[in-house]
Design a protein around this motif. Structure first.
Motif, PDB file in Angstrom:
ATOM      1  N   THR A 150     -19.310 -26.285   0.725  1.00 24.01           N
ATOM      2  CA  THR A 150     -17.885 -26.636   0.626  1.00 24.01           C
ATOM      3  C   THR A 150     -17.353 -26.126  -0.713  1.00 24.01           C
ATOM      4  N   PRO A 151     -16.047 -26.017  -0.854  1.00 27.07           N
ATOM      5  CA  PRO A 151     -15.487 -25.642  -2.159  1.00 27.07           C
ATOM      6  C   PRO A 151     -15.348 -26.834  -3.106  1.00 27.07           C
ATOM      7  N   ASP A 152     -15.507 -28.042  -2.585  1.00 29.29           N
ATOM      8  CA  ASP A 152     -15.134 -29.236  -3.350  1.00 29.29           C
ATOM      9  C   ASP A 152     -16.287 -30.044  -3.936  1.00 29.29           C
ATOM     10  N   ASN A 153     -17.448 -30.102  -3.258  1.00 28.64           N
ATOM     11  CA  ASN A 153     -18.517 -30.994  -3.713  1.00 28.64           C
ATOM     12  C   ASN A 153     -19.071 -30.561  -5.066  1.00 28.64           C
ATOM     13  N   ASP A 154     -19.421 -31.567  -5.878  1.00 23.23           N
ATOM     14  CA  ASP A 154     -19.908 -31.293  -7.235  1.00 23.23           C
ATOM     15  C   ASP A 154     -21.394 -30.948  -7.280  1.00 23.23           C
ATOM     16  N   PHE A 155     -22.170 -31.450  -6.309  1.00 25.92           N
ATOM     17  CA  PHE A 155     -23.619 -31.253  -6.317  1.00 25.92           C
ATOM     18  C   PHE A 155     -24.053 -30.406  -5.129  1.00 25.92           C
ATOM     19  N   MET A 156     -25.145 -29.643  -5.331  1.00 23.66           N
ATOM     20  CA  MET A 156     -25.821 -28.998  -4.214  1.00 23.66           C
ATOM     21  C   MET A 156     -27.306 -29.296  -4.322  1.00 23.66           C
ATOM     22  N   VAL A 157     -27.880 -29.866  -3.237  1.00 30.20           N
ATOM     23  CA  VAL A 157     -29.304 -30.194  -3.170  1.00 30.20           C
ATOM     24  C   VAL A 157     -29.996 -29.094  -2.362  1.00 30.20           C
ATOM     25  N   LEU A 158     -30.989 -28.456  -2.970  1.00 30.50           N
ATOM     26  CA  LEU A 158     -31.655 -27.311  -2.371  1.00 30.50           C
ATOM     27  C   LEU A 158     -33.155 -27.537  -2.258  1.00 30.50           C
ATOM     28  N   GLU A 159     -33.708 -27.298  -1.076  1.00 31.33           N
ATOM     29  CA  GLU A 159     -35.160 -27.252  -0.952  1.00 31.33           C
ATOM     30  C   GLU A 159     -35.626 -25.920  -1.510  1.00 31.33           C
ATOM     31  N   GLY A 160     -36.493 -25.953  -2.502  1.00 26.87           N
ATOM     32  CA  GLY A 160     -36.909 -24.736  -3.207  1.00 26.87           C
ATOM     33  C   GLY A 160     -38.246 -24.222  -2.721  1.00 26.87           C
ATOM     34  N   ASP A 161     -38.233 -23.072  -2.068  1.00 30.80           N
ATOM     35  CA  ASP A 161     -39.433 -22.472  -1.487  1.00 30.80           C
ATOM     36  C   ASP A 161     -39.972 -21.398  -2.433  1.00 30.80           C
ATOM     37  N   GLU A 162     -41.300 -21.346  -2.571  1.00 32.57           N
ATOM     38  CA  GLU A 162     -41.920 -20.357  -3.449  1.00 32.57           C
ATOM     39  C   GLU A 162     -42.174 -19.014  -2.765  1.00 32.57           C
ATOM     40  N   TYR A 163     -41.854 -18.903  -1.461  1.00 30.51           N
ATOM     41  CA  TYR A 163     -42.101 -17.651  -0.751  1.00 30.51           C
ATOM     42  C   TYR A 163     -41.080 -16.592  -1.189  1.00 30.51           C
ATOM     43  N   LEU A 164     -41.307 -15.341  -0.774  1.00 36.01           N
ATOM     44  CA  LEU A 164     -40.482 -14.213  -1.213  1.00 36.01           C
ATOM     45  C   LEU A 164     -39.041 -14.335  -0.711  1.00 36.01           C
ATOM     46  N   SER A 165     -38.113 -13.773  -1.487  1.00 38.75           N
ATOM     47  CA  SER A 165     -36.689 -13.910  -1.181  1.00 38.75           C
ATOM     48  C   SER A 165     -36.231 -13.003  -0.045  1.00 38.75           C
ATOM     49  N   SER A 166     -36.673 -11.751  -0.050  1.00 34.45           N
ATOM     50  CA  SER A 166     -36.271 -10.805   0.996  1.00 34.45           C
ATOM     51  C   SER A 166     -37.209  -9.605   0.949  1.00 34.45           C
ATOM     52  N   PRO A 167     -37.126  -8.718   1.933  1.00 35.43           N
ATOM     53  CA  PRO A 167     -37.995  -7.529   1.926  1.00 35.43           C
ATOM     54  C   PRO A 167     -37.785  -6.628   0.705  1.00 35.43           C
ATOM     55  N   ILE A 168     -36.601  -6.716   0.070  1.00 32.74           N
ATOM     56  CA  ILE A 168     -36.345  -5.870  -1.098  1.00 32.74           C
ATOM     57  C   ILE A 168     -36.232  -6.683  -2.389  1.00 32.74           C
ATOM     58  N   ASP A 169     -36.455  -7.976  -2.297  1.00 30.72           N
ATOM     59  CA  ASP A 169     -36.441  -8.853  -3.474  1.00 30.72           C
ATOM     60  C   ASP A 169     -37.682  -9.730  -3.402  1.00 30.72           C
ATOM     61  N   LEU A 170     -38.714  -9.350  -4.159  1.00 27.05           N
ATOM     62  CA  LEU A 170     -40.011 -10.008  -4.042  1.00 27.05           C
ATOM     63  C   LEU A 170     -40.172 -11.197  -4.987  1.00 27.05           C
ATOM     64  N   ARG A 171     -39.077 -11.682  -5.534  1.00 33.51           N
ATOM     65  CA  ARG A 171     -39.140 -12.909  -6.329  1.00 33.51           C
ATOM     66  C   ARG A 171     -39.247 -14.121  -5.414  1.00 33.51           C
ATOM     67  N   SER A 172     -39.913 -15.171  -5.901  1.00 38.33           N
ATOM     68  CA  SER A 172     -39.941 -16.421  -5.150  1.00 38.33           C
ATOM     69  C   SER A 172     -38.520 -16.960  -5.021  1.00 38.33           C
ATOM     70  N   LYS A 173     -38.210 -17.520  -3.853  1.00 34.15           N
ATOM     71  CA  LYS A 173     -36.843 -17.979  -3.590  1.00 34.15           C
ATOM     72  C   LYS A 173     -36.330 -18.935  -4.647  1.00 34.15           C
ATOM     73  N   PHE A 174     -37.192 -19.884  -5.038  1.00 33.60           N
ATOM     74  CA  PHE A 174     -36.684 -20.923  -5.938  1.00 33.60           C
ATOM     75  C   PHE A 174     -36.374 -20.417  -7.347  1.00 33.60           C
ATOM     76  N   LEU A 175     -36.774 -19.177  -7.650  1.00 31.74           N
ATOM     77  CA  LEU A 175     -36.485 -18.630  -8.974  1.00 31.74           C
ATOM     78  C   LEU A 175     -35.039 -18.178  -9.107  1.00 31.74           C
ATOM     79  N   LEU A 176     -34.317 -18.151  -7.997  1.00 33.65           N
ATOM     80  CA  LEU A 176     -32.930 -17.693  -8.038  1.00 33.65           C
ATOM     81  C   LEU A 176     -31.931 -18.833  -8.204  1.00 33.65           C
ATOM     82  N   TYR A 177     -32.383 -20.085  -8.123  1.00 36.73           N
ATOM     83  CA  TYR A 177     -31.442 -21.203  -8.074  1.00 36.73           C
ATOM     84  C   TYR A 177     -31.014 -21.744  -9.435  1.00 36.73           C
ATOM     85  N   GLN A 178     -31.818 -21.536 -10.493  1.00 38.88           N
ATOM     86  CA  GLN A 178     -31.500 -22.027 -11.839  1.00 38.88           C
ATOM     87  C   GLN A 178     -31.083 -23.499 -11.813  1.00 38.88           C
ATOM     88  N   PRO A 179     -32.008 -24.400 -11.517  1.00 43.47           N
ATOM     89  CA  PRO A 179     -31.662 -25.820 -11.339  1.00 43.47           C
ATOM     90  C   PRO A 179     -31.200 -26.510 -12.618  1.00 43.47           C
TER      91      PRO A 179
END
Length: 445
Positions: A150-179
Protein backbone atom coordinates in the motif's frame (compact mmCIF):
# COMPACT_ATOMS: atom_id res chain seq x y z
CA UNK A 1 3.01 1.99 -13.31
CA UNK A 2 3.39 -0.68 -16.00
CA UNK A 3 5.09 -3.91 -14.91
CA UNK A 4 5.85 -7.23 -16.60
CA UNK A 5 6.65 -10.49 -14.79
CA UNK A 6 9.00 -13.02 -16.37
CA UNK A 7 7.92 -16.33 -14.76
CA UNK A 8 4.69 -14.98 -13.24
CA UNK A 9 3.38 -18.39 -12.13
CA UNK A 10 5.70 -18.98 -9.17
CA UNK A 11 4.32 -19.07 -5.63
CA UNK A 12 5.98 -15.80 -4.65
CA UNK A 13 5.80 -14.14 -8.08
CA UNK A 14 2.08 -14.58 -8.66
CA UNK A 15 1.30 -13.18 -5.20
CA UNK A 16 3.39 -10.08 -5.94
CA UNK A 17 1.64 -9.73 -9.31
CA UNK A 18 -1.75 -9.86 -7.59
CA UNK A 19 -0.63 -7.33 -4.95
CA UNK A 20 0.47 -4.89 -7.67
CA UNK A 21 -2.77 -5.38 -9.58
CA UNK A 22 -4.67 -4.61 -6.37
CA UNK A 23 -2.52 -1.51 -5.93
CA UNK A 24 -3.67 -0.25 -9.33
CA UNK A 25 -0.60 -1.12 -11.41
CA UNK A 26 -0.86 -2.40 -14.98
CA UNK A 27 0.41 -6.00 -14.79
CA UNK A 28 1.35 -8.48 -17.51
CA UNK A 29 3.38 -11.67 -17.36
CA UNK A 30 4.67 -14.80 -19.04
CA UNK A 31 5.60 -18.34 -18.05
CA UNK A 32 6.20 -21.70 -19.70
CA UNK A 33 3.97 -23.54 -17.19
CA UNK A 34 1.53 -22.36 -14.50
CA UNK A 35 -0.07 -24.72 -12.01
CA UNK A 36 -2.78 -24.44 -9.39
CA UNK A 37 -3.48 -22.49 -7.28
CA UNK A 38 -1.45 -19.82 -9.13
CA UNK A 39 -3.39 -20.37 -12.36
CA UNK A 40 -6.86 -19.76 -10.91
CA UNK A 41 -5.73 -16.86 -8.74
CA UNK A 42 -4.11 -15.07 -11.69
CA UNK A 43 -7.15 -15.79 -13.86
CA UNK A 44 -9.50 -14.32 -11.25
CA UNK A 45 -7.50 -11.09 -11.36
CA UNK A 46 -7.43 -11.02 -15.17
CA UNK A 47 -3.63 -11.34 -15.41
CA UNK A 48 -3.20 -14.99 -16.43
CA UNK A 49 -1.13 -15.15 -19.66
CA UNK A 50 -3.31 -16.12 -22.64
CA UNK A 51 -0.81 -18.77 -23.72
CA UNK A 52 2.23 -20.42 -22.22
CA UNK A 53 5.72 -19.59 -23.42
CA UNK A 54 8.07 -16.65 -23.75
CA UNK A 55 7.18 -13.75 -26.04
CA UNK A 56 9.82 -11.04 -26.54
CA UNK A 57 7.19 -8.83 -28.21
CA UNK A 58 5.61 -8.39 -24.75
CA UNK A 59 8.72 -6.48 -23.69
CA UNK A 60 8.18 -2.90 -24.82
CA UNK A 61 9.97 0.34 -24.13
CA UNK A 62 7.06 1.76 -22.12
CA UNK A 63 7.47 -0.78 -19.30
CA UNK A 64 8.42 0.84 -15.99
CA UNK A 65 9.69 -2.42 -14.49
CA UNK A 66 10.47 -5.99 -15.49
CA UNK A 67 10.40 -8.42 -12.55
CA UNK A 68 12.47 -11.56 -13.07
CA UNK A 69 11.58 -14.79 -11.28
CA UNK A 70 13.97 -17.54 -10.18
CA UNK A 71 12.25 -20.02 -12.50
CA UNK A 72 13.49 -18.18 -15.61
CA UNK A 73 16.88 -18.95 -17.14
CA UNK A 74 19.68 -16.55 -18.00
CA UNK A 75 19.05 -17.07 -21.73
CA UNK A 76 15.32 -16.26 -21.46
CA UNK A 77 14.28 -14.41 -24.68
CA UNK A 78 12.14 -11.89 -22.78
CA UNK A 79 15.06 -11.13 -20.48
CA UNK A 80 17.31 -10.63 -23.50
CA UNK A 81 14.80 -8.17 -25.00
CA UNK A 82 14.55 -6.25 -21.71
CA UNK A 83 18.34 -5.92 -21.60
CA UNK A 84 18.42 -4.83 -25.24
CA UNK A 85 15.90 -2.05 -24.52
CA UNK A 86 17.77 -0.98 -21.37
CA UNK A 87 14.74 -1.53 -19.15
CA UNK A 88 15.03 -1.68 -15.36
CA UNK A 89 15.09 -5.38 -14.39
CA UNK A 90 14.27 -6.20 -10.78
CA UNK A 91 14.54 -9.42 -8.85
CA UNK A 92 11.55 -10.23 -6.63
CA UNK A 93 13.25 -9.04 -3.39
CA UNK A 94 14.75 -5.99 -5.10
CA UNK A 95 11.30 -4.85 -6.19
CA UNK A 96 9.90 -5.44 -2.70
CA UNK A 97 12.63 -3.18 -1.32
CA UNK A 98 11.70 -0.47 -3.83
CA UNK A 99 8.10 -0.72 -2.61
CA UNK A 100 9.13 -0.46 1.05
CA UNK A 101 12.23 1.78 1.12
CA UNK A 102 10.29 4.61 2.78
CA UNK A 103 8.74 2.30 5.40
CA UNK A 104 10.08 0.62 8.54
CA UNK A 105 11.15 -2.82 7.30
CA UNK A 106 10.83 -5.81 9.63
CA UNK A 107 12.69 -8.86 8.25
CA UNK A 108 12.32 -12.36 9.72
CA UNK A 109 15.27 -14.61 8.79
CA UNK A 110 16.69 -18.00 9.73
CA UNK A 111 17.13 -21.51 8.33
CA UNK A 112 13.94 -22.63 10.04
CA UNK A 113 10.92 -21.03 11.68
CA UNK A 114 10.81 -17.84 9.62
CA UNK A 115 7.49 -18.62 7.91
CA UNK A 116 5.83 -19.54 11.20
CA UNK A 117 7.22 -16.51 13.04
CA UNK A 118 6.15 -14.15 10.23
CA UNK A 119 2.71 -15.79 10.22
CA UNK A 120 2.39 -15.39 14.00
CA UNK A 121 3.29 -11.70 13.78
CA UNK A 122 0.77 -11.07 11.00
CA UNK A 123 -1.93 -13.03 12.84
CA UNK A 124 -1.47 -10.88 15.95
CA UNK A 125 -1.41 -7.62 13.98
CA UNK A 126 -4.50 -8.66 12.02
CA UNK A 127 -6.31 -9.68 15.24
CA UNK A 128 -5.75 -6.18 16.64
CA UNK A 129 -6.53 -4.52 13.27
CA UNK A 130 -3.07 -2.99 12.95
CA UNK A 131 -2.44 -2.46 9.24
CA UNK A 132 0.98 -3.30 7.78
CA UNK A 133 2.36 -4.23 4.39
CA UNK A 134 3.82 -7.73 4.23
CA UNK A 135 5.28 -10.66 2.32
CA UNK A 136 5.09 -14.17 3.76
CA UNK A 137 5.85 -17.59 2.30
CA UNK A 138 2.62 -19.38 3.27
CA UNK A 139 -1.08 -18.85 2.75
CA UNK A 140 -2.56 -17.57 6.02
CA UNK A 141 -6.05 -17.96 7.40
CA UNK A 142 -7.83 -14.63 7.09
CA UNK A 143 -5.52 -13.29 4.36
CA UNK A 144 -6.35 -13.30 0.64
CA UNK A 145 -2.81 -12.88 -0.62
CA UNK A 146 0.72 -13.58 0.62
CA UNK A 147 1.84 -10.07 -0.38
CA UNK A 148 0.29 -6.71 0.56
CA UNK A 149 1.58 -3.38 -0.72
CA UNK A 150 0.00 0.00 0.00
CA UNK A 151 1.14 3.62 -0.26
CA UNK A 152 0.02 4.39 3.29
CA UNK A 153 1.20 1.76 5.80
CA UNK A 154 4.23 2.66 7.91
CA UNK A 155 5.59 -0.88 8.39
CA UNK A 156 6.41 -3.76 6.07
CA UNK A 157 6.95 -7.27 7.51
CA UNK A 158 9.05 -9.47 5.24
CA UNK A 159 9.96 -13.14 5.43
CA UNK A 160 13.68 -13.10 4.64
CA UNK A 161 14.94 -16.01 2.55
CA UNK A 162 18.66 -16.77 2.16
CA UNK A 163 18.21 -18.32 -1.31
CA UNK A 164 19.35 -16.54 -4.50
CA UNK A 165 17.47 -13.46 -5.70
CA UNK A 166 17.26 -14.21 -9.44
CA UNK A 167 19.13 -15.96 -12.27
CA UNK A 168 21.16 -12.76 -12.82
CA UNK A 169 21.40 -11.63 -9.18
CA UNK A 170 23.12 -14.27 -7.06
CA UNK A 171 22.82 -12.40 -3.77
CA UNK A 172 20.71 -13.94 -1.02
CA UNK A 173 17.22 -12.43 -1.09
CA UNK A 174 17.32 -11.10 2.43
CA UNK A 175 20.44 -9.04 1.69
CA UNK A 176 18.36 -6.65 -0.39
CA UNK A 177 15.88 -5.62 2.31
CA UNK A 178 18.11 -3.53 4.66
CA UNK A 179 15.99 -4.17 7.78
CA UNK A 180 15.31 -1.61 10.46
CA UNK A 181 14.09 -4.44 12.70
CA UNK A 182 15.32 -8.00 12.15
CA UNK A 183 14.93 -11.46 13.65
CA UNK A 184 17.31 -14.41 13.32
CA UNK A 185 15.72 -17.71 14.33
CA UNK A 186 18.47 -20.26 13.70
CA UNK A 187 21.22 -21.38 11.35
CA UNK A 188 21.44 -24.95 10.00
CA UNK A 189 23.10 -25.71 6.65
CA UNK A 190 20.68 -25.81 3.73
CA UNK A 191 20.68 -25.21 -0.06
CA UNK A 192 23.96 -27.07 -0.57
CA UNK A 193 23.52 -26.82 -4.34
CA UNK A 194 24.26 -23.10 -3.91
CA UNK A 195 26.25 -22.88 -0.65
CA UNK A 196 28.87 -25.59 -1.04
CA UNK A 197 30.21 -25.38 2.53
CA UNK A 198 28.64 -24.60 5.87
CA UNK A 199 30.82 -21.48 6.15
CA UNK A 200 29.56 -20.25 2.75
CA UNK A 201 26.06 -20.64 4.15
CA UNK A 202 26.82 -18.89 7.46
CA UNK A 203 28.42 -16.03 5.55
CA UNK A 204 25.00 -15.08 4.18
CA UNK A 205 23.75 -14.57 7.74
CA UNK A 206 26.81 -12.54 8.67
CA UNK A 207 26.03 -10.27 5.72
CA UNK A 208 22.37 -10.15 6.73
CA UNK A 209 23.20 -8.95 10.24
CA UNK A 210 25.64 -6.43 8.74
CA UNK A 211 22.79 -5.10 6.55
CA UNK A 212 20.70 -3.98 9.55
CA UNK A 213 20.34 -0.20 9.38
CA UNK A 214 22.41 1.82 11.92
CA UNK A 215 20.65 1.92 15.27
CA UNK A 216 18.28 -0.86 14.26
CA UNK A 217 17.11 -3.85 16.30
CA UNK A 218 17.96 -7.56 16.09
CA UNK A 219 15.83 -10.11 17.94
CA UNK A 220 17.74 -13.41 17.99
CA UNK A 221 17.54 -16.98 19.26
CA UNK A 222 20.09 -17.22 22.06
CA UNK A 223 19.75 -21.03 22.16
CA UNK A 224 21.38 -21.43 18.74
CA UNK A 225 25.21 -21.29 19.06
CA UNK A 226 25.73 -20.40 15.40
CA UNK A 227 23.33 -17.47 15.72
CA UNK A 228 25.06 -16.28 18.88
CA UNK A 229 28.47 -16.38 17.14
CA UNK A 230 27.18 -14.34 14.21
CA UNK A 231 25.59 -11.77 16.53
CA UNK A 232 28.62 -11.52 18.84
CA UNK A 233 30.99 -11.00 15.91
CA UNK A 234 28.90 -8.32 14.20
CA UNK A 235 30.71 -4.99 13.88
CA UNK A 236 27.77 -2.71 13.02
CA UNK A 237 25.68 -0.92 15.63
CA UNK A 238 22.23 -2.26 16.50
CA UNK A 239 20.24 -3.13 19.63
CA UNK A 240 20.30 -6.84 20.55
CA UNK A 241 17.27 -8.61 22.04
CA UNK A 242 17.78 -12.33 22.78
CA UNK A 243 14.95 -14.83 23.23
CA UNK A 244 14.67 -18.46 24.33
CA UNK A 245 12.10 -21.25 24.72
CA UNK A 246 9.52 -20.19 27.34
CA UNK A 247 8.16 -22.43 30.08
CA UNK A 248 5.17 -24.56 29.10
CA UNK A 249 3.43 -27.82 29.91
CA UNK A 250 1.16 -30.26 28.12
CA UNK A 251 -1.99 -31.15 30.05
CA UNK A 252 -4.49 -33.60 28.54
CA UNK A 253 -3.13 -32.85 25.08
CA UNK A 254 -3.40 -29.07 25.59
CA UNK A 255 -0.24 -26.93 25.41
CA UNK A 256 -0.24 -24.32 28.16
CA UNK A 257 2.21 -21.41 27.96
CA UNK A 258 3.37 -20.28 31.41
CA UNK A 259 3.24 -16.48 31.73
CA UNK A 260 2.99 -13.81 34.42
CA UNK A 261 -0.64 -13.48 33.37
CA UNK A 262 -1.34 -17.16 33.99
CA UNK A 263 -1.50 -20.21 31.72
CA UNK A 264 -2.20 -19.36 28.07
CA UNK A 265 -3.78 -22.24 26.07
CA UNK A 266 -2.33 -22.62 22.56
CA UNK A 267 -3.48 -24.34 19.37
CA UNK A 268 0.09 -25.06 18.20
CA UNK A 269 2.47 -27.55 19.79
CA UNK A 270 6.17 -28.36 19.92
CA UNK A 271 9.10 -26.70 21.68
CA UNK A 272 10.24 -25.16 18.37
CA UNK A 273 6.86 -23.47 17.95
CA UNK A 274 7.03 -22.11 21.50
CA UNK A 275 10.48 -20.74 20.61
CA UNK A 276 9.02 -19.23 17.43
CA UNK A 277 6.25 -17.67 19.53
CA UNK A 278 8.81 -15.94 21.75
CA UNK A 279 10.53 -14.49 18.71
CA UNK A 280 7.20 -13.23 17.38
CA UNK A 281 6.29 -11.71 20.77
CA UNK A 282 9.54 -9.74 20.88
CA UNK A 283 9.03 -8.42 17.35
CA UNK A 284 5.43 -7.46 18.16
CA UNK A 285 6.71 -5.48 21.13
CA UNK A 286 8.78 -3.41 18.67
CA UNK A 287 5.58 -2.76 16.72
CA UNK A 288 3.68 -1.47 19.74
CA UNK A 289 1.83 -4.67 20.73
CA UNK A 290 1.95 -5.26 24.48
CA UNK A 291 2.35 -8.78 25.86
CA UNK A 292 -1.21 -8.98 27.12
CA UNK A 293 -2.52 -8.17 23.64
CA UNK A 294 -0.07 -10.58 22.03
CA UNK A 295 -1.23 -13.49 24.21
CA UNK A 296 -4.88 -12.66 23.60
CA UNK A 297 -4.31 -12.94 19.85
CA UNK A 298 -1.89 -15.87 19.73
CA UNK A 299 -4.37 -18.23 21.43
CA UNK A 300 -6.30 -18.40 18.15
CA UNK A 301 -3.24 -18.97 15.93
CA UNK A 302 -3.59 -22.43 14.39
CA UNK A 303 -0.28 -22.52 12.55
CA UNK A 304 1.11 -21.57 9.16
CA UNK A 305 0.06 -23.58 6.13
CA UNK A 306 1.89 -26.93 5.94
CA UNK A 307 3.72 -26.30 9.23
CA UNK A 308 2.43 -29.05 11.56
CA UNK A 309 -0.92 -28.40 9.92
CA UNK A 310 -3.73 -30.74 10.90
CA UNK A 311 -5.41 -32.43 7.95
CA UNK A 312 -9.16 -32.85 8.28
CA UNK A 313 -10.15 -36.38 7.32
CA UNK A 314 -13.58 -37.97 7.02
CA UNK A 315 -12.43 -40.89 9.21
CA UNK A 316 -11.29 -38.43 11.96
CA UNK A 317 -7.79 -39.93 11.93
CA UNK A 318 -5.11 -37.74 13.51
CA UNK A 319 -2.78 -36.61 10.74
CA UNK A 320 -0.48 -33.63 10.43
CA UNK A 321 1.47 -32.46 7.41
CA UNK A 322 4.63 -30.44 7.55
CA UNK A 323 6.74 -28.78 4.85
CA UNK A 324 9.82 -30.14 6.64
CA UNK A 325 12.54 -31.33 4.29
CA UNK A 326 15.78 -29.86 5.65
CA UNK A 327 17.30 -31.94 8.50
CA UNK A 328 16.82 -29.31 11.22
CA UNK A 329 13.16 -28.93 10.27
CA UNK A 330 12.57 -32.69 10.25
CA UNK A 331 14.19 -33.08 13.67
CA UNK A 332 12.11 -30.24 15.14
CA UNK A 333 8.85 -31.60 13.71
CA UNK A 334 9.53 -35.16 14.89
CA UNK A 335 10.54 -33.97 18.37
CA UNK A 336 7.34 -31.92 18.67
CA UNK A 337 5.22 -34.83 17.44
CA UNK A 338 6.83 -37.29 19.87
CA UNK A 339 6.28 -34.92 22.79
CA UNK A 340 2.69 -34.08 21.90
CA UNK A 341 1.54 -37.67 21.35
CA UNK A 342 3.22 -39.64 24.11
CA UNK A 343 1.51 -43.01 24.56
CA UNK A 344 0.16 -43.09 20.98
CA UNK A 345 1.54 -45.20 18.16
CA UNK A 346 3.38 -42.65 16.04
CA UNK A 347 4.01 -42.96 12.29
CA UNK A 348 6.40 -40.57 10.58
CA UNK A 349 6.69 -40.32 6.79
CA UNK A 350 9.45 -38.25 5.15
CA UNK A 351 9.86 -37.60 1.44
CA UNK A 352 13.38 -36.73 0.28
CA UNK A 353 12.48 -34.40 -2.53
CA UNK A 354 14.94 -31.50 -2.86
CA UNK A 355 18.38 -31.43 -4.46
CA UNK A 356 20.03 -31.11 -1.05
CA UNK A 357 18.07 -33.93 0.59
CA UNK A 358 18.95 -36.31 -2.26
CA UNK A 359 22.67 -35.53 -2.15
CA UNK A 360 24.61 -38.40 -0.50
CA UNK A 361 27.14 -35.92 0.90
CA UNK A 362 24.34 -34.12 2.76
CA UNK A 363 22.40 -37.15 3.99
CA UNK A 364 24.47 -37.49 7.17
CA UNK A 365 22.79 -34.27 8.38
CA UNK A 366 19.68 -36.46 8.92
CA UNK A 367 21.33 -38.63 11.59
CA UNK A 368 18.72 -39.72 14.18
CA UNK A 369 16.16 -37.37 12.57
CA UNK A 370 13.38 -39.99 12.79
CA UNK A 371 14.20 -41.36 16.24
CA UNK A 372 11.36 -41.85 18.73
CA UNK A 373 8.74 -42.77 16.15
CA UNK A 374 7.17 -46.22 16.33
CA UNK A 375 7.19 -46.49 12.53
CA UNK A 376 9.57 -44.34 10.47
CA UNK A 377 9.23 -44.30 6.69
CA UNK A 378 11.41 -42.53 4.12
CA UNK A 379 10.34 -42.19 0.50
CA UNK A 380 12.29 -40.91 -2.48
CA UNK A 381 11.64 -41.43 -6.15
CA UNK A 382 14.25 -43.15 -8.29
CA UNK A 383 12.64 -41.42 -11.25
CA UNK A 384 13.21 -38.04 -9.59
CA UNK A 385 16.89 -38.86 -9.22
CA UNK A 386 17.08 -39.59 -12.95
CA UNK A 387 15.30 -36.33 -13.80
CA UNK A 388 17.72 -34.39 -11.59
CA UNK A 389 20.61 -36.35 -13.22
CA UNK A 390 21.77 -37.61 -9.85
CA UNK A 391 23.34 -40.95 -9.04
CA UNK A 392 21.15 -43.73 -7.58
CA UNK A 393 20.90 -43.97 -3.79
CA UNK A 394 20.47 -47.32 -2.05
CA UNK A 395 17.94 -47.82 0.77
CA UNK A 396 20.79 -49.19 2.89
CA UNK A 397 22.64 -45.88 2.55
CA UNK A 398 19.53 -44.05 3.76
CA UNK A 399 19.32 -46.28 6.85
CA UNK A 400 23.03 -45.80 7.50
CA UNK A 401 22.91 -41.99 7.23
CA UNK A 402 19.73 -41.73 9.33
CA UNK A 403 21.36 -44.07 11.87
CA UNK A 404 18.09 -46.01 12.06
CA UNK A 405 18.12 -49.73 11.21
CA UNK A 406 14.33 -49.97 11.58
CA UNK A 407 13.64 -47.37 8.92
CA UNK A 408 11.32 -48.45 6.12
CA UNK A 409 12.54 -47.07 2.78
CA UNK A 410 10.40 -46.85 -0.37
CA UNK A 411 11.69 -45.77 -3.77
CA UNK A 412 8.52 -46.51 -5.73
CA UNK A 413 5.34 -44.45 -5.27
CA UNK A 414 3.01 -47.37 -5.97
CA UNK A 415 4.62 -49.49 -3.25
CA UNK A 416 4.44 -46.56 -0.81
CA UNK A 417 0.74 -46.06 -1.61
CA UNK A 418 0.04 -49.78 -1.15
CA UNK A 419 1.69 -49.65 2.29
CA UNK A 420 -0.32 -46.53 3.18
CA UNK A 421 -3.59 -48.16 2.13
CA UNK A 422 -3.20 -51.13 4.49
CA UNK A 423 -2.56 -48.98 7.57
CA UNK A 424 -5.43 -48.58 10.03
CA UNK A 425 -5.58 -44.78 10.21
CA UNK A 426 -7.56 -44.85 13.47
CA UNK A 427 -4.85 -46.83 15.25
CA UNK A 428 -2.11 -44.28 15.67
CA UNK A 429 -1.16 -40.72 14.75
CA UNK A 430 0.56 -39.68 11.51
CA UNK A 431 3.16 -37.06 10.63
CA UNK A 432 3.69 -36.48 6.90
CA UNK A 433 6.79 -34.42 6.05
CA UNK A 434 7.44 -33.29 2.49
CA UNK A 435 7.84 -30.34 0.18
CA UNK A 436 6.39 -32.64 -2.49
CA UNK A 437 3.32 -34.89 -2.39
CA UNK A 438 4.61 -38.44 -1.79
CA UNK A 439 4.09 -39.36 -5.41
CA UNK A 440 0.48 -38.13 -5.49
CA UNK A 441 -0.69 -39.52 -2.15
CA UNK A 442 -4.06 -38.09 -1.06
CA UNK A 443 -3.76 -37.36 2.65
CA UNK A 444 -7.44 -36.57 3.07
CA UNK A 445 -8.53 -40.16 2.38
Amino acid sequence: MKTHFIAIGGSAMHNLAIALKDKGYQVTGSDDAIFEPSKSRLENKGILPQEMGWFPEKITSDLDAVILGMHAHQDNPELAKAKELGLKIYSYPEFLYEQSKDKTRVVIAGSHGKTTITSMILHVLNFHQKEVDFMVGAQLEGFDCMVKLTPDNDFMVLEGDEYLSSPIDLRSKFLLYQPNIALLSGIAWDHINVFKTFDDYIEQFRKFVASITPGGVLVYNEEDPEVVKVVDNAENYFRKIPYKTPEYEISNGQVLLKTEMGDIPLSVFGAHNLLNLEGARNICRQLGIMDEDFYEAIMSFKGASKRLEKVERADKAILYKDFAHAPSKVKAAVKAFNEQFKGEKKYGFLELHTYSSLNPAFLEQYDHAMDGLDEAIVFYSEDALKIKRMDPISPDLIKEKFKNDHLKVFTNAEELHAYWDILDKKQGVFLMMSSGNFGGLDLTK
